[in-house]
Design an enzyme around this catalytic site. Structure first.
Site, PDB file in Angstrom:
ATOM      1  N   HIS A 157       0.857  -1.269   0.032  1.00 54.13           N
ATOM      2  CA  HIS A 157      -0.038  -0.076   0.017  1.00 54.13           C
ATOM      3  C   HIS A 157       0.726   1.251  -0.045  1.00 54.13           C
ATOM      4  O   HIS A 157       2.093   1.265   0.314  1.00 54.13           O
ATOM      5  CB  HIS A 157      -1.037  -0.190   1.203  1.00 54.13           C
ATOM      6  CG  HIS A 157      -2.075  -0.889   1.134  1.00 54.13           C
ATOM      7  ND1 HIS A 157      -2.194  -2.285   1.392  1.00 54.13           N
ATOM      8  CD2 HIS A 157      -3.357  -0.640   0.651  1.00 54.13           C
ATOM      9  CE1 HIS A 157      -3.303  -2.839   1.166  1.00 54.13           C
ATOM     10  NE2 HIS A 157      -4.342  -1.800   0.632  1.00 54.13           N
ATOM     11  N   LYS A 161      -0.884   5.126   4.653  1.00 56.29           N
ATOM     12  CA  LYS A 161      -1.919   4.049   5.207  1.00 56.29           C
ATOM     13  C   LYS A 161      -1.467   3.893   6.655  1.00 56.29           C
ATOM     14  O   LYS A 161      -0.295   3.719   6.972  1.00 56.29           O
ATOM     15  CB  LYS A 161      -1.790   2.628   4.427  1.00 56.29           C
ATOM     16  CG  LYS A 161      -3.062   1.951   5.001  1.00 56.29           C
ATOM     17  CD  LYS A 161      -3.041   0.480   4.229  1.00 56.29           C
ATOM     18  CE  LYS A 161      -3.987  -0.514   4.637  1.00 56.29           C
ATOM     19  NZ  LYS A 161      -5.393   0.129   4.910  1.00 56.29           N
TER      20      LYS A 161
HETATM   21  P1  NAP Z   1      -7.409  10.037   3.673  1.00 58.98           P
HETATM   22  O1  NAP Z   1      -7.292  10.447   2.271  1.00 58.98           O
HETATM   23  O2  NAP Z   1      -6.456  10.288   4.779  1.00 58.98           O
HETATM   24  O3  NAP Z   1      -8.910  10.508   4.018  1.00 58.98           O
HETATM   25  C1  NAP Z   1      -9.264  10.412   5.571  1.00 58.98           C
HETATM   26  C2  NAP Z   1     -10.267  11.745   5.600  1.00 58.98           C
HETATM   27  O4  NAP Z   1     -10.716  11.674   6.773  1.00 58.98           O
HETATM   28  C3  NAP Z   1      -9.412  12.917   5.730  1.00 58.98           C
HETATM   29  O5  NAP Z   1      -9.899  14.035   4.705  1.00 58.98           O
HETATM   30  C4  NAP Z   1      -9.364  13.236   7.143  1.00 58.98           C
HETATM   31  O6  NAP Z   1      -9.276  14.843   7.194  1.00 58.98           O
HETATM   32  C5  NAP Z   1     -10.630  12.762   7.438  1.00 58.98           C
HETATM   33  N1  NAP Z   1     -11.111  12.807   8.900  1.00 58.98           N
HETATM   34  C6  NAP Z   1     -10.115  12.527   9.925  1.00 58.98           C
HETATM   35  N2  NAP Z   1     -10.935  12.558  11.184  1.00 58.98           N
HETATM   36  C7  NAP Z   1     -12.201  12.810  10.711  1.00 58.98           C
HETATM   37  C8  NAP Z   1     -13.263  13.301  11.464  1.00 58.98           C
HETATM   38  N3  NAP Z   1     -13.288  13.339  12.871  1.00 58.98           N
HETATM   39  N4  NAP Z   1     -14.359  13.514  10.761  1.00 58.98           N
HETATM   40  C9  NAP Z   1     -14.337  13.726   9.379  1.00 58.98           C
HETATM   41  N5  NAP Z   1     -13.307  13.344   8.857  1.00 58.98           N
HETATM   42  C10 NAP Z   1     -12.303  12.930   9.386  1.00 58.98           C
HETATM   43  O7  NAP Z   1      -7.401   8.430   3.654  1.00 58.98           O
HETATM   44  P2  NAP Z   1      -8.231   7.381   2.424  1.00 58.98           P
HETATM   45  O8  NAP Z   1      -7.015   6.779   1.442  1.00 58.98           O
HETATM   46  O9  NAP Z   1      -9.188   8.427   2.053  1.00 58.98           O
HETATM   47  O10 NAP Z   1      -8.780   6.381   3.322  1.00 58.98           O
HETATM   48  C11 NAP Z   1      -9.942   6.322   4.199  1.00 58.98           C
HETATM   49  C12 NAP Z   1     -10.091   4.967   4.804  1.00 58.98           C
HETATM   50  O11 NAP Z   1     -10.467   4.306   3.763  1.00 58.98           O
HETATM   51  C13 NAP Z   1      -8.788   4.426   5.602  1.00 58.98           C
HETATM   52  O12 NAP Z   1      -9.354   3.806   6.707  1.00 58.98           O
HETATM   53  C14 NAP Z   1      -8.626   3.666   4.383  1.00 58.98           C
HETATM   54  O13 NAP Z   1      -7.704   2.543   4.911  1.00 58.98           O
HETATM   55  C15 NAP Z   1      -9.727   2.967   3.864  1.00 58.98           C
HETATM   56  N6  NAP Z   1      -9.742   2.483   2.473  1.00 58.98           N
HETATM   57  C16 NAP Z   1     -10.806   1.500   2.311  1.00 58.98           C
HETATM   58  C17 NAP Z   1     -10.877   0.988   1.084  1.00 58.98           C
HETATM   59  C18 NAP Z   1     -12.035  -0.141   0.901  1.00 58.98           C
HETATM   60  O14 NAP Z   1     -12.000  -0.418  -0.469  1.00 58.98           O
HETATM   61  N7  NAP Z   1     -12.653  -0.379   1.769  1.00 58.98           N
HETATM   62  C19 NAP Z   1      -9.895   1.577   0.065  1.00 58.98           C
HETATM   63  C20 NAP Z   1      -9.107   2.335   0.141  1.00 58.98           C
HETATM   64  C21 NAP Z   1      -9.021   3.053   1.456  1.00 58.98           C
HETATM   65  P3  NAP Z   1      -7.839  15.392   7.286  1.00 58.98           P
HETATM   66  O15 NAP Z   1      -6.905  14.641   6.600  1.00 58.98           O
HETATM   67  O16 NAP Z   1      -8.044  16.835   7.540  1.00 58.98           O
HETATM   68  O17 NAP Z   1      -7.396  14.921   8.885  1.00 58.98           O
END
Ligand code: NAP
Length: 268
Positions: A157, A161
């Site tokens: 990844h 992550k």
């Molecule tokens: P990311 O780019 O870091 O996005 C996470 C978002 O959540 C950021 O915008 C962050 O804001 C926000 N956040 C943090 N605390 C919050 C709160 N209290 N209220 C609202 N928003 C909040 O990560 P990502 O790559 O999009 O991944 C997000 C999640 O999905 C992770 O857990 C990842 O492992 C998972 N994921 C799942 C799949 C699937 O198929 N299930 C695929 C890929 C990723 P800030 O950056 O401003 O803190």
């Protein structure tokens, strides 16, 4: 088809911003609010990257305030494990069905959400991987594990992550474990000269986590037997790869009254 009213938590994130596009581009989906802890009281269209959203989508820093203000059918959560669990629980309290892509939930978290779903007779779908190809990779690995009981999982990844091993790797290990003859792999006397060299141990099989910039989400499941190996690999090159699975989950969760962990459990 009836319109499904949706809240997205984490709209500025890499997954969340793709989910906003998915909801905006799906005729029977309607984005009615967003949860973003940094932009309480704003409109989503005020945030960079969302100017094209012409209808009003209020942003709340707190899920509870959001759920009191709008009447939603589904919450899509793409945030972090700590806050994602709070979001999913609070949504269920307000009779809103969660579709959770956030990874890193513990076994106890999943059990607690399942218990609440059963009590409230509400649907909830949590999937560590929403890419259809990844689901097939897990299913093919489970098929192969009936015939090959030596297996190592390598997940790769991007380096931002937070959790390791990935939810997909753990789910793959669980699915393999369900059919694999139990075995502790490797030499009985093997010894790590550097801690962690053999990866994490799950029910006798090893999981290795690679983190590098440039990667998105990739996994390779390697099986070995006398004179042969079998490699099953899936690669997500873009976060758009997860959106068809999220769309299916949203359409399914509104009809379901049960807890589902893993997209494979709702695909035909
Ligand atoms: P990311 O780019 O870091 O996005 C996470 C978002 O959540 C950021 O915008 C962050 O804001 C926000 N956040 C943090 N605390 C919050 C709160 N209290 N209220 C609202 N928003 C909040 O990560 P990502 O790559 O999009 O991944 C997000 C999640 O999905 C992770 O857990 C990842 O492992 C998972 N994921 C799942 C799949 C699937 O198929 N299930 C695929 C890929 C990723 P800030 O950056 O401003 O803190």
């Amino acid at each position: 088809m009836e319109t499904i009213k949706i809240i997205i938590a984490g709209p500025r994130g890499r997954m969340g911003s793709e989910a906003v596009k998915l909801v905006e581009n799906t005729e029977h989906f309607e984005l009615i609010a967003a949860v973003d802890y940094k932009h309480d009281g704003m409109m989503l269209s005020d945030l960079p990257g969302f100017q094209s959203i012409i209808h009003s989508v209020p942003v709340f820093s707190d899920i509870e305030k959001c759920l009191q203000y709008v009447k939603a059918d589904v919450l899509i959560d793409l945030t972090t494990p700590e806050v994602g669990m709070y979001h999913a629980k609070t949504a269920l309290e307000y009779n809103v069905r969660p579709v959770v892509g956030t990874t890193g939930f513990t076994k106890e978290d999943l059990e607690e959400l399942e218990r609440i779903c059963n009590e409230k007779e509400l649907g909830c779908i949590i999937a560590p991987n929403f890419a259809i190809g990844a689901i097939l990779m897990m299913k093919f690995s489970q098929m192969a594990a009936k015939y090959f009981n030596d297996v190592e999982i390598i997940e790769l990844h991007h380096d931002q992550k937070l959790d390791a091993p990935s939810g997909t790797a753990v789910k793959t290990a669980e699915m393999i474990s369900a059919v694999r003859e139990r075995k502790k792999q490797g030499h009985p006397n093997e010894k790590e000269t550097i801690d962690g060299a053999r990866g994490a141990l799950y029910d006798g099989m090893h999981i290795h986590s690679v983190r590098l910039p440039g990667l998105i989400a990739h996994q390779q499941v390697l099986f070995g037997a006398d004179g042969q190996t079998l490699t099953i690999r899936h690669d997500s090159y873009h976060r758009g790869s997860f959106m068809s699975g999220i769309k299916i989950a949203v359409e399914t969760v509104v009809k379901n009254n049960r807890f589902v962990y893993g997209l494979e459990n709702i695909l035909d």
